[in-house]
Design a protein around this motif. Structure first.
Motif, PDB file in Angstrom:
ATOM      1  N   ALA A 665       0.841  -1.213   0.000  1.00 19.33           N
ATOM      2  CA  ALA A 665       0.000   0.000   0.000  1.00 19.33           C
ATOM      3  C   ALA A 665       0.864   1.246   0.000  1.00 19.33           C
ATOM      4  O   ALA A 665       0.629   2.188  -0.779  1.00 19.33           O
ATOM      5  CB  ALA A 665      -0.922  -0.015   1.215  1.00 19.33           C
ATOM      6  N   ARG A 666       1.844   1.275   0.861  1.00 19.50           N
ATOM      7  CA  ARG A 666       2.713   2.455   0.913  1.00 19.50           C
ATOM      8  C   ARG A 666       3.521   2.586  -0.376  1.00 19.50           C
ATOM      9  O   ARG A 666       3.742   3.689  -0.863  1.00 19.50           O
ATOM     10  CB  ARG A 666       3.659   2.345   2.116  1.00 19.50           C
ATOM     11  N   ALA A 667       3.964   1.460  -0.925  1.00 17.22           N
ATOM     12  CA  ALA A 667       4.732   1.528  -2.169  1.00 17.22           C
ATOM     13  C   ALA A 667       3.868   2.077  -3.302  1.00 17.22           C
ATOM     14  O   ALA A 667       4.345   2.852  -4.148  1.00 17.22           O
ATOM     15  CB  ALA A 667       5.268   0.140  -2.522  1.00 17.22           C
ATOM     16  N   ALA A 668       2.562   1.719  -3.301  1.00 16.41           N
ATOM     17  CA  ALA A 668       1.670   2.223  -4.346  1.00 16.41           C
ATOM     18  C   ALA A 668       1.493   3.727  -4.233  1.00 16.41           C
ATOM     19  O   ALA A 668       1.464   4.447  -5.245  1.00 16.41           O
ATOM     20  CB  ALA A 668       0.320   1.508  -4.249  1.00 16.41           C
ATOM     21  N   VAL A 669       1.329   4.266  -2.984  1.00 12.90           N
ATOM     22  CA  VAL A 669       1.197   5.710  -2.770  1.00 12.90           C
ATOM     23  C   VAL A 669       2.429   6.412  -3.303  1.00 12.90           C
ATOM     24  O   VAL A 669       2.342   7.432  -4.011  1.00 12.90           O
ATOM     25  CB  VAL A 669       0.967   6.000  -1.276  1.00 12.90           C
ATOM     26  N   MET A 689      -5.635  16.725 -12.291  1.00  9.60           N
ATOM     27  CA  MET A 689      -5.488  17.571 -11.110  1.00  9.60           C
ATOM     28  C   MET A 689      -6.430  17.099 -10.010  1.00  9.60           C
ATOM     29  O   MET A 689      -6.072  17.084  -8.824  1.00  9.60           O
ATOM     30  CB  MET A 689      -5.752  19.038 -11.471  1.00  9.60           C
ATOM     31  N   GLN A 690      -7.618  16.642 -10.396  1.00 10.13           N
ATOM     32  CA  GLN A 690      -8.589  16.188  -9.397  1.00 10.13           C
ATOM     33  C   GLN A 690      -8.082  14.919  -8.691  1.00 10.13           C
ATOM     34  O   GLN A 690      -8.178  14.809  -7.471  1.00 10.13           O
ATOM     35  CB  GLN A 690      -9.932  15.921 -10.066  1.00 10.13           C
ATOM     36  N   ARG A 691      -7.506  14.003  -9.485  1.00  8.09           N
ATOM     37  CA  ARG A 691      -7.004  12.762  -8.873  1.00  8.09           C
ATOM     38  C   ARG A 691      -5.825  13.050  -7.953  1.00  8.09           C
ATOM     39  O   ARG A 691      -5.705  12.492  -6.868  1.00  8.09           O
ATOM     40  CB  ARG A 691      -6.588  11.766  -9.970  1.00  8.09           C
ATOM     41  N   ALA A 692      -4.964  13.956  -8.374  1.00 10.25           N
ATOM     42  CA  ALA A 692      -3.802  14.289  -7.569  1.00 10.25           C
ATOM     43  C   ALA A 692      -4.220  14.976  -6.287  1.00 10.25           C
ATOM     44  O   ALA A 692      -3.642  14.755  -5.217  1.00 10.25           O
ATOM     45  CB  ALA A 692      -2.848  15.160  -8.368  1.00 10.25           C
ATOM     46  N   THR A 693      -5.248  15.806  -6.386  1.00 13.00           N
ATOM     47  CA  THR A 693      -5.740  16.510  -5.187  1.00 13.00           C
ATOM     48  C   THR A 693      -6.297  15.520  -4.184  1.00 13.00           C
ATOM     49  O   THR A 693      -6.064  15.610  -2.980  1.00 13.00           O
ATOM     50  CB  THR A 693      -6.796  17.538  -5.584  1.00 13.00           C
ATOM     51  N   GLN A 694      -7.042  14.500  -4.717  1.00 10.06           N
ATOM     52  CA  GLN A 694      -7.617  13.475  -3.826  1.00 10.06           C
ATOM     53  C   GLN A 694      -6.507  12.664  -3.153  1.00 10.06           C
ATOM     54  O   GLN A 694      -6.567  12.353  -1.964  1.00 10.06           O
ATOM     55  CB  GLN A 694      -8.534  12.549  -4.616  1.00 10.06           C
ATOM     56  N   LEU A 695      -5.480  12.362  -3.919  1.00  8.89           N
ATOM     57  CA  LEU A 695      -4.346  11.609  -3.362  1.00  8.89           C
ATOM     58  C   LEU A 695      -3.671  12.404  -2.257  1.00  8.89           C
ATOM     59  O   LEU A 695      -3.288  11.867  -1.219  1.00  8.89           O
ATOM     60  CB  LEU A 695      -3.337  11.267  -4.474  1.00  8.89           C
ATOM     61  N   VAL A 699      -3.126  11.168   1.573  1.00  7.32           N
ATOM     62  CA  VAL A 699      -1.801  11.123   2.203  1.00  7.32           C
ATOM     63  C   VAL A 699      -1.804  11.926   3.491  1.00  7.32           C
ATOM     64  O   VAL A 699      -1.169  11.548   4.487  1.00  7.32           O
ATOM     65  CB  VAL A 699      -0.738  11.639   1.225  1.00  7.32           C
ATOM     66  N   SER A 700      -2.503  13.034   3.504  1.00  4.39           N
ATOM     67  CA  SER A 700      -2.527  13.893   4.692  1.00  4.39           C
ATOM     68  C   SER A 700      -3.115  13.170   5.895  1.00  4.39           C
ATOM     69  O   SER A 700      -2.819  13.497   7.047  1.00  4.39           O
ATOM     70  CB  SER A 700      -3.314  15.167   4.399  1.00  4.39           C
ATOM     71  N   ARG A 701      -3.976  12.149   5.602  1.00  4.72           N
ATOM     72  CA  ARG A 701      -4.606  11.424   6.701  1.00  4.72           C
ATOM     73  C   ARG A 701      -3.806  10.198   7.159  1.00  4.72           C
ATOM     74  O   ARG A 701      -4.185   9.527   8.110  1.00  4.72           O
ATOM     75  CB  ARG A 701      -6.018  10.986   6.273  1.00  4.72           C
ATOM     76  N   MET A 702      -2.692   9.889   6.473  1.00  3.88           N
ATOM     77  CA  MET A 702      -1.892   8.698   6.818  1.00  3.88           C
ATOM     78  C   MET A 702      -1.071   8.937   8.067  1.00  3.88           C
ATOM     79  O   MET A 702      -0.541  10.032   8.277  1.00  3.88           O
ATOM     80  CB  MET A 702      -0.947   8.318   5.662  1.00  3.88           C
ATOM     81  N   ARG A 708      10.172  10.675   4.131  1.00  2.00           N
ATOM     82  CA  ARG A 708      10.077  10.520   2.681  1.00  2.00           C
ATOM     83  C   ARG A 708       8.669  10.834   2.185  1.00  2.00           C
ATOM     84  O   ARG A 708       8.494  11.549   1.187  1.00  2.00           O
ATOM     85  CB  ARG A 708      10.448   9.080   2.301  1.00  2.00           C
ATOM     86  N   LEU A 709       7.641  10.327   2.902  1.00  2.00           N
ATOM     87  CA  LEU A 709       6.271  10.584   2.492  1.00  2.00           C
ATOM     88  C   LEU A 709       5.919  12.062   2.666  1.00  2.00           C
ATOM     89  O   LEU A 709       5.208  12.656   1.856  1.00  2.00           O
ATOM     90  CB  LEU A 709       5.306   9.709   3.301  1.00  2.00           C
ATOM     91  N   THR A 710       6.440  12.681   3.713  1.00  2.00           N
ATOM     92  CA  THR A 710       6.216  14.118   3.933  1.00  2.00           C
ATOM     93  C   THR A 710       6.772  14.923   2.780  1.00  2.00           C
ATOM     94  O   THR A 710       6.123  15.851   2.260  1.00  2.00           O
ATOM     95  CB  THR A 710       6.850  14.544   5.260  1.00  2.00           C
ATOM     96  N   ASP A 711       7.983  14.591   2.373  1.00  2.00           N
ATOM     97  CA  ASP A 711       8.604  15.294   1.250  1.00  2.00           C
ATOM     98  C   ASP A 711       7.775  15.121  -0.016  1.00  2.00           C
ATOM     99  O   ASP A 711       7.564  16.081  -0.780  1.00  2.00           O
ATOM    100  CB  ASP A 711      10.018  14.768   1.011  1.00  2.00           C
ATOM    101  N   HIS A 712       7.288  13.925  -0.247  1.00  2.18           N
ATOM    102  CA  HIS A 712       6.473  13.686  -1.443  1.00  2.18           C
ATOM    103  C   HIS A 712       5.163  14.477  -1.393  1.00  2.18           C
ATOM    104  O   HIS A 712       4.705  15.010  -2.404  1.00  2.18           O
ATOM    105  CB  HIS A 712       6.187  12.181  -1.561  1.00  2.18           C
ATOM    106  N   LYS A 713       4.582  14.505  -0.198  1.00  3.38           N
ATOM    107  CA  LYS A 713       3.319  15.240  -0.042  1.00  3.38           C
ATOM    108  C   LYS A 713       3.526  16.729  -0.336  1.00  3.38           C
ATOM    109  O   LYS A 713       2.745  17.366  -1.072  1.00  3.38           O
ATOM    110  CB  LYS A 713       2.789  15.047   1.368  1.00  3.38           C
TER     111      LYS A 713
END
Length: 797
Positions: A665-669, A689-695, A699-702, A708-713
């Motif tokens: 799951a994390r690798a997919a994100v 843009m809509q899909r990226a916004t949803q993603l 991520v913000s709720r993980m 690494r995930l913070t940097d990506h977010k």
């Protein structure tokens, strides 16, 4: 350090008689074996080399190799003495010349010993041993003309890494090239030796002459010529030693001893060692006198009329017969040849006079003496006619010749050692005949000679019985472990039947019995003290000396079983200790070693199963820690691989299943975010843009959210803002070109126009009747300096 000199006694057994010679590593002495009452050669390692362990080891290996060879035509090697100053060992003394003396003999005689030598090599090759130094100086003939192969000092196992060695003249091409030794090397060297005996010289450049010729002009049979060529040919075509023996026999060359030329028998007699006073168990008798020595007072000579005198007399008669016809030098040569043959113990050619008992042979005058003068018979024979006197003299000489032949054959069968008083009585009668002969009483001499011959005749029928008697008594003495008596009796059996394999083998065993018994005692003592390796070595040495000694074989089998059990237990202990300490490789090696020692035991297999189980558990623990570390460092793809590997080890591991789901799951994100990061212009598309916004919201709720995930977010958030911020783009045209922008629409014709566009890639199309269409691709991004986009059709069609 003991100085070697004549008369020195060694090991309470050997008395040095004289020095025979020396080589690079050793020196050779003739010695008397007081215990066995025989003459032997002693080979000593030179003192300056004895201090070096390497040379002592080489010397011991030379003895060890020789002692294992038991063949009638390989010089026997006896016991080894590991003297601190200079080790030495005893070996058979061969009292004859080198085989090279046969080069001038008739070809059938000269080649007879080669069949025996080939059989000796067949035996050695069967032991996987290559001599590597076959040459004339390493083949000696004894007084019977039997050949003996000597000096296995440079011998090596067939196919071993040992290379070189031996004389370059006789070495095969592969041997000179330093290749591993092969039996074919010995066959080549034997072929060189045969070439030398036949032609008088070695083959030129290692290749045989096209036609072998003898210096005497004697013809060489084709079968012999082809055999020598094949022996010197390339290795693939070279016969084996056994085939050499068989081909010689097929060519009519029987494998047998050769009658030595008389001059070598005389030389051997002169070179014989002086008698050494030893304890004797043989019946005492007076020894024959040397030729020409005066008889003791009151005693007739036991030597008898010497063979040269007898056959010389016959030769003179022959000379009288032909002396006036042939040239004197030829007659002299003939006389010398007959005398030489008699001196060697050979039978002289029959005299023409011997075939003419009436004394009427041409050239013999009635009344003529043997020496050409008066016969002198009248003083002994009264009125007997000269013809009758000559006939009696000739008959007496024939009787003496027959008697001498009988004595030679019986002496060859050791008559002096078993004939007893009856034999001594026959010698007394023989001596009486000699006395009468010297007094020219030929009739009486002849009677005594015939009487002595009749007394000797029954001994021929006793030979087999005496041999069996000696062998039975020798075996009994051997079983009773009376090695002194066993040596004496087996030696007697060998004397009665020279070359008998059982007697030779028995003598060899008897000579080694004392050393074998000592080694057995040492081995038992070592075993009692649990010095099993030392005990094994002692029993092995005992078997090397006597391969048929059953107590040594049984003891060796027992101690080997004990060593095997001890080794097995040590390996198992090592395996469990290594397993407990986590050294799985060492544990596996120890259990495998134990399994090789005792393949029937289940213990090593159980130990290996434990190793496999521990390795599996250790690997699972190790991989679990590795996967958790990868999760901590947000290396989700690596964590996926590790969890998958864990499930391959054990598919029922729940923690691995959960970890794999979590990592996937994390690798997919991360893969999704990375996809947007890698194509930021694509975010300008509303759907993207809509899909990226949803993603970004997901991520913000993980929790937890690592660095690494913070940097990506944060990077995705920045790119979304970038994609939502339009930029001004200036278009330039010619008022005649119709301009359209994909994803924007038709703009019509104009000179300049500004558009507000989100970051991304765009395509502008220009159309003008009569002109070729134009296409302009451009990219809009805040990080690049935007230049005016020119869209106008300028190329007429």
């Amino acid at each position: 350090m003991q100085v070697l000199c004549e008369g020195t006694q060694l090991a309470d057994r050997y008395v040095l008689l004289r020095r025979l010679g020396e080589g690079g590593m050793s020196e050779l002495w003739l010695a008397r074996d007081e215990r066995a009452d025989t003459t032997v050669a002693l080979k000593f390692l030179k003192p300056k080399l004895a201090a070096q362990a390497a040379y002592r080891h080489l010397f011991y290996n030379e003895w060890r190799t020789g002692s294992r060879l038991m063949h009638a035509h390989i010089a026997r090697v006896f016991e080894y003495h590991d003297d601190a100053a200079s080790p030495y060992y005893a070996l058979q003394y061969i009292d004859g010349p080198e085989i090279g003396v046969l080069a001038n003999e008739a070809l059938p005689d000269a080649l007879k010993p080669f069949g025996l030598l080939a059989d000796a090599l067949r035996y050695a090759h069967g032991k996987e041993l290559v001599h590597r130094d076959i040459k004339a100086s390493n083949v000696l003939l004894d007084q019977r003309g039997a050949p003996y192969l000597l000096d296995f000092g440079v011998a090596a196992a067939a196919g071993s890494e040992s290379a070189g060695g031996g004389s370059p003249v006789n070495a095969s091409p592969t041997q000179r090239a330093g290749e591993p030794p092969r039996p074919a090397d010995d066959v080549y060297a034997l072929g060189v030796l045969m070439h030398e005996i036949i032609t008088g010289r070695p083959p030129q450049d290692g290749a045989p002459s096209s036609t072998l010729t003898r210096p005497t002009g004697e013809a060489v049979p084709d079968a012999v010529q082809w055999l020598v060529r094949d022996m010197l040919s390339n290795e693939a075509s070279r016969p084996t030693a056994e085939q050499v023996r068989d081909r010689l026999a097929a060519a009519g060359i029987a494998a047998a001893p050769v009658k030595l030329p008389a001059r070598y028998l005389t030389a051997a007699a002169e070179a014989a060692p002086a008698e050494v006073t030893v304890r004797s168990v043989r019946p005492e008798r007076r020894q024959p006198l040397a030729p020409g020595a005066p008889a003791p007072a009151g005693t007739a000579s036991r030597r008898g009329i010497s063979a040269p005198v007898v056959y010389g007399g016959l030769a003179v008669l022959l000379l009288i017969f032909i002396g006036v016809i042939v040239v004197l030098p030829k007659a002299v040569d003939r006389d010398d040849a007959v005398s030489g043959g008699a001196a060697s113990g050979e039978e002289a050619p029959a005299s023409p006079v011997a075939d003419d008992p009436a004394g009427t042979a041409v050239g013999v005058e009635p009344g003529a003496g043997i020496d050409g003068g008066s016969t002198g018979f009248s003083e002994n024979l009264g009125r007997t006619s000269a013809d009758e006197e000559l006939r009696i003299k000739i008959a007496t000489d024939e009787a003496l010749g027959d008697l001498l032949s009988q004595l030679e054959r019986l002496k060859y069968r050791g008559i002096e050692r078993w004939g007893g008083q009856r034999y001594l009585d026959a010698l007394d009668v023989y001596a009486a005949g000699d006395e009468a002969y010297l007094n020219k009483n030929y009739r009486t001499a002849g009677e005594r000679y015939r009487e002595a011959a009749a007394m000797l005749e029954p001994f021929f029928d006793r030979i087999d019985a005496e041999f069996r008697k000696a062998m039975d008594a020798a075996r009994q003495a051997f079983e009773n472990r009376d090695y002194v008596e066993a040596i004496r009796l087996f030696d007697l059996a060998v004397a009665i039947s020279p070359g008998n394999p059982a007697a030779e083998r028995g003598l060899k065993r008897a000579l080694n019995l004392e050393a074998v018994l000592d080694l057995m005692d040492q081995g038992r003592q070592f075993r009692a003290e649990f010095e099993l390796d030392a005990a094994k070595l002692a029993f092995e040495k005992a078997l090397e000396l006597d391969a048929d000694w059953e107590p040594a074989r049984e003891a060796l089998q027992t101690v080997r079983a004990q060593i095997k059990q001890r080794s097995f237990e040590m390996r198992m202990t090592e395996g469990f200790n290594a397993l407990a300490s986590g050294d799985f490789d060492s544990a596996r090696a120890a259990f495998n070693a134990a399994k090789l020692i005792d393949p029937q035991s289940r213990e090593p297999s159980d130990g290996l199963l434990q190793v496999d189980q521990e390795v599996r558990l250790f690997r699972i623990r190790e991989m679990e820690q590795e996967a958790l570390a990868e999760e901590q460092s947000e290396q989700w793809e690596a964590a996926v691989s590790t969890y998958e590997a864990l499930l391959e080890v054990d598919g029922d591991l729940e923690f691995a299943k959960e970890g794999l789901s979590r990592a996937n799951a994390r690798a997919a994100v991360h893969r999704s975010i990375q996809g947007y990061v890698d194509d930021p212009d694509g975010l300008s598309d509303p759907a993207t843009m809509q899909r990226a916004t949803q993603l970004l919201l997901d991520v913000s709720r993980m929790d937890p959210m690592g660095p690494r995930l913070t940097d990506h977010k944060e990077e995705l958030s920045r790119l979304l803002k970038r994609a939502a911020t339009p930029l001004t783009v200036k278009l330039v045209s010619d008022n005649a070109t119709e301009v359209s922008v994909y994803r924007v629409g038709k703009l019509g014709s104009f000179a300049t126009r500004e558009l507000s566009l989100r970051p991304g890639s765009y395509v502008a199309i220009g159309i003008r009747p009569g002109y070729r269409d134009v296409r302009r691709e451009f990219r809009v991004a805040p990080e690049i300096e935007q230049q005016p986009i020119v869209v106008q059709c300028e190329e007429p069609i």
